[in-house]
Design a protein around this motif. Sequence first.
Motif, PDB file in Angstrom:
ATOM      1  N   PRO A  44       1.256  -1.514  -0.583  1.00  0.00           N
ATOM      2  CA  PRO A  44      -0.277   0.314  -0.501  1.00  0.00           C
ATOM      3  C   PRO A  44       1.107   1.204  -0.196  1.00  0.00           C
ATOM      4  N   GLU A 335      -3.240  -6.957  10.337  1.00  0.00           N
ATOM      5  CA  GLU A 335      -4.660  -6.753   9.841  1.00  0.00           C
ATOM      6  C   GLU A 335      -4.944  -7.805  10.869  1.00  0.00           C
ATOM      7  N   GLU A 348      -9.096   6.564   5.572  1.00  0.00           N
ATOM      8  CA  GLU A 348      -7.722   5.823   4.296  1.00  0.00           C
ATOM      9  C   GLU A 348      -6.382   4.969   4.801  1.00  0.00           C
ATOM     10  N   SER A 351      -5.371   2.448   9.172  1.00  0.00           N
ATOM     11  CA  SER A 351      -4.921   0.703   9.926  1.00  0.00           C
ATOM     12  C   SER A 351      -3.281   1.026   9.381  1.00  0.00           C
TER      13      SER A 351
HETATM   14  C1  LIG Z   1      -3.296  -2.364  -2.992  1.00  0.00           C
HETATM   15  C2  LIG Z   1      -3.363  -2.010  -1.117  1.00  0.00           C
HETATM   16  C3  LIG Z   1      -3.618  -0.982  -1.015  1.00  0.00           C
HETATM   17  C4  LIG Z   1      -3.730  -0.896   1.215  1.00  0.00           C
HETATM   18  N1  LIG Z   1      -3.664   0.582   0.888  1.00  0.00           N
HETATM   19  C5  LIG Z   1      -4.363   1.123   2.423  1.00  0.00           C
HETATM   20  C6  LIG Z   1      -4.343   2.011   2.318  1.00  0.00           C
HETATM   21  O1  LIG Z   1      -4.147   3.241   1.855  1.00  0.00           O
HETATM   22  N2  LIG Z   1      -4.065   2.510   3.870  1.00  0.00           N
HETATM   23  C7  LIG Z   1      -4.214   1.669   4.592  1.00  0.00           C
HETATM   24  O2  LIG Z   1      -4.629   1.975   6.205  1.00  0.00           O
HETATM   25  N3  LIG Z   1      -3.876   0.547   4.283  1.00  0.00           N
HETATM   26  C8  LIG Z   1      -4.431   0.291   3.399  1.00  0.00           C
HETATM   27  N4  LIG Z   1      -3.798  -1.320   2.625  1.00  0.00           N
HETATM   28  C9  LIG Z   1      -4.292  -2.430   4.089  1.00  0.00           C
HETATM   29  C10 LIG Z   1      -3.337  -2.433   4.613  1.00  0.00           C
HETATM   30  O3  LIG Z   1      -1.991  -2.097   4.309  1.00  0.00           O
HETATM   31  C11 LIG Z   1      -3.050  -3.936   5.388  1.00  0.00           C
HETATM   32  O4  LIG Z   1      -3.610  -3.758   6.460  1.00  0.00           O
HETATM   33  C12 LIG Z   1      -1.468  -3.776   6.038  1.00  0.00           C
HETATM   34  O5  LIG Z   1      -0.299  -4.285   4.524  1.00  0.00           O
HETATM   35  C13 LIG Z   1      -1.181  -5.419   6.712  1.00  0.00           C
HETATM   36  O6  LIG Z   1       0.042  -5.545   7.092  1.00  0.00           O
HETATM   37  P1  LIG Z   1       0.071  -6.500   7.808  1.00  0.00           P
HETATM   38  O7  LIG Z   1       1.468  -6.728   8.226  1.00  0.00           O
HETATM   39  O8  LIG Z   1      -1.148  -6.839   9.020  1.00  0.00           O
HETATM   40  O9  LIG Z   1      -0.423  -8.693   7.025  1.00  0.00           O
HETATM   41  P2  LIG Z   1       0.302  -8.566   5.769  1.00  0.00           P
HETATM   42  O10 LIG Z   1       0.822  -7.196   5.419  1.00  0.00           O
HETATM   43  O11 LIG Z   1      -0.366  -9.080   5.026  1.00  0.00           O
HETATM   44  O12 LIG Z   1       1.561  -9.886   6.587  1.00  0.00           O
HETATM   45  C14 LIG Z   1       1.725 -10.630   6.838  1.00  0.00           C
HETATM   46  C15 LIG Z   1       3.044 -11.396   6.761  1.00  0.00           C
HETATM   47  O13 LIG Z   1       2.840 -12.706   7.233  1.00  0.00           O
HETATM   48  C16 LIG Z   1       3.335 -13.348   6.912  1.00  0.00           C
HETATM   49  N5  LIG Z   1       2.818 -15.069   6.793  1.00  0.00           N
HETATM   50  C17 LIG Z   1       1.472 -15.459   6.963  1.00  0.00           C
HETATM   51  N6  LIG Z   1       1.125 -16.500   7.647  1.00  0.00           N
HETATM   52  C18 LIG Z   1       2.006 -16.427   7.820  1.00  0.00           C
HETATM   53  C19 LIG Z   1       2.675 -18.044   8.621  1.00  0.00           C
HETATM   54  N7  LIG Z   1       1.626 -18.856   8.633  1.00  0.00           N
HETATM   55  N8  LIG Z   1       4.065 -18.310   9.434  1.00  0.00           N
HETATM   56  C20 LIG Z   1       4.792 -17.459   9.306  1.00  0.00           C
HETATM   57  N9  LIG Z   1       4.212 -16.135   8.424  1.00  0.00           N
HETATM   58  C21 LIG Z   1       3.667 -15.884   7.590  1.00  0.00           C
HETATM   59  C22 LIG Z   1       2.964 -13.164   4.739  1.00  0.00           C
HETATM   60  O14 LIG Z   1       3.632 -14.131   4.356  1.00  0.00           O
HETATM   61  C23 LIG Z   1       3.188 -11.794   5.535  1.00  0.00           C
HETATM   62  O15 LIG Z   1       5.586 -11.632   5.903  1.00  0.00           O
HETATM   63  C24 LIG Z   1      -3.829  -1.802   1.405  1.00  0.00           C
HETATM   64  C25 LIG Z   1      -3.673  -3.178   1.511  1.00  0.00           C
HETATM   65  C26 LIG Z   1      -3.736  -3.212  -0.158  1.00  0.00           C
HETATM   66  C27 LIG Z   1      -3.247  -4.719  -0.388  1.00  0.00           C
END
Ligand SMILES: Cc1cc2nc3c(=O)[nH]c(=O)nc-3n(C[C@H](O)[C@H](O)[C@H](O)COP(=O)(O)OP(=O)(O)OC[C@H]3O[C@@H](n4cnc5c(N)ncnc54)[C@H](O)[C@@H]3O)c2cc1C
Length: 491
Positions: A44, A335, A348, A351
């Motif tokens: 993102p 997330e 937006e 998160s």
């Molecule tokens: C295109 C896009 C645009 C976005 N735009 C916005 C925005 O404008 N504003 C905003 O606030 N949010 C936005 N979001 C949402 C926000 O970016 C996501 O909520 C955030 O990136 C999630 O981050 P995370 O680290 O929680 O999870 P993720 O980025 O999904 O990372 C999860 C990690 O865990 C690892 N994993 C998963 N399961 C396992 C397992 N069992 N064992 C070991 N490793 C594992 C994966 O490989 C990955 O490395 C957007 C998302 C996308 C895709």
Amino acid sequence: MKTKEILVVGAGIAGCAVALALAKRGIDVTILTSPFDQRFYHAPFIRHESLEEKVCDLQRERQEHLSCSRAHEQLAMLARQSIDELLEPNYLVDRNGNIDIHRCLQDQLKQHPQVEWISHHSVIELLTLDQHSLKKADRYKKPACIGVIAYNHETQRIEYYLAKETILATGGAPSLFPYSTHPSSACGGGIAIAYRAGARLLNMDQIQFHPLGLFEKERPCFPLPLGLLTEGGKILTSKISPVEVDLSSPSFLLHQLYDQLLKTRSEHLWLDLTLLDHLALKEQFPTVDTYCLNHGFNIVKDPLPIVPVAAYTCGGIAIDKAAQTTLLRLRAIGEVACTGLFWNFKEESLSVLESLTWALACAEDIAKQANKFIYYFPDLREGSSHLGASSSIVEEDWKFLRQTMWSYVGIHHDRAHLDRGCALLDQLSLLNTPHDLPSCSIEQIQLYYAIQTAQLIAHSVRAHGTFINCSARSSSFFQRGATDNMRLIAT
Ligand SMILES: Cc1cc2nc3c(=O)[nH]c(=O)nc-3n(C[C@H](O)[C@H](O)[C@H](O)COP(=O)(O)OP(=O)(O)OC[C@H]3O[C@@H](n4cnc5c(N)ncnc54)[C@H](O)[C@@H]3O)c2cc1C
């Protein structure tokens, strides 16, 4: 068996942020993460000014859209500090005014001597005192997580990791639906793994949908701004038949587009921008223009294929202000977790701010605990070191799972559809429940956890049906057990 100080599972924005905050406090941290297909990952991009504006708004705003008052207070108080500490040293704004937050965090982590990376590992289970300790008396202690069992994709062996604290940052579940902004692996495996270990979940019904995703087969759908429609973009069912849409609310629009898809039985609709002023369009939406050009679409020449998409999981593992779950020594962030905040599309960047803020608070708390708490590591009951062979049915079941979520649990969820959806998912779960995890392949285990999370969502939506304000629920934040609160939020 390996013993680590702090184990962070997942290397997305949340995992990287918390690892960096810990390392900056002099704490050794190990990041363990599954193989991640970078080709399909569009991080993102957050608008620079939108982050800045959001922080100012948070300090002014009352909690109009945000539900848990304690969570909102924390966000308002620590958001600025978290940006200063985690992003400022490496803050790169591109020519479109965007910051690639993930890269900014990763670059700092790669140089940090206190950070160890273990990639190509997927966590398949949490180690808990009651399930895995050899000492029977441990089952009478408070439920606690003492590490993880992970599958090493390179050696194809199971490995055990003990840790003082385990932090799940495994991401959300939007890819349980066939059309999502996330990579296909984002199916809420971490949520099911934590639930299996006894952690409480919250707001599992709250899946955020976005009406306009750029449709690309078998790839994440990039979320297109609704401004493209208010500026005069037209929806077409085929390249020639326009559809009148009501733009008065994103939720209306979402349902109209979903209905059109069902009616026309087409894979996607079209968004036609070709009649708009080309220069103004490119100037107003530079990120969309660049993204589309990089993916073979010219926004001023061709209509864009679009679908409504699942965009964010607001619910997840219930956590407090220090990202502590209801299991001792297990924290969750990003997330995969639910802080009690939720928002609509106008919010937006929240998160990402939420992840950065909780990363900081979590690292502070761990730094304090580390000095006054002696962590107990029992002898463990270890199982097989190999997983079973894979089966060809898994692919078909994945398709069935996503189709069921889309048709019965997704955007329209009346009682009849939800009953049918829950029944189909329960059946799928029965067929895929293993006798014991090591007898399955890694693909079957991942499918099994995805089905569990899908069931939690579907049953949660069916049980409540109407939105319950989170702040009214905050007093019961730490009860163990079922999941609560429901509604699909149109962003
Ligand atoms: C295109 C896009 C645009 C976005 N735009 C916005 C925005 O404008 N504003 C905003 O606030 N949010 C936005 N979001 C949402 C926000 O970016 C996501 O909520 C955030 O990136 C999630 O981050 P995370 O680290 O929680 O999870 P993720 O980025 O999904 O990372 C999860 C990690 O865990 C690892 N994993 C998963 N399961 C396992 C397992 N069992 N064992 C070991 N490793 C594992 C994966 O490989 C990955 O490395 C957007 C998302 C996308 C895709």
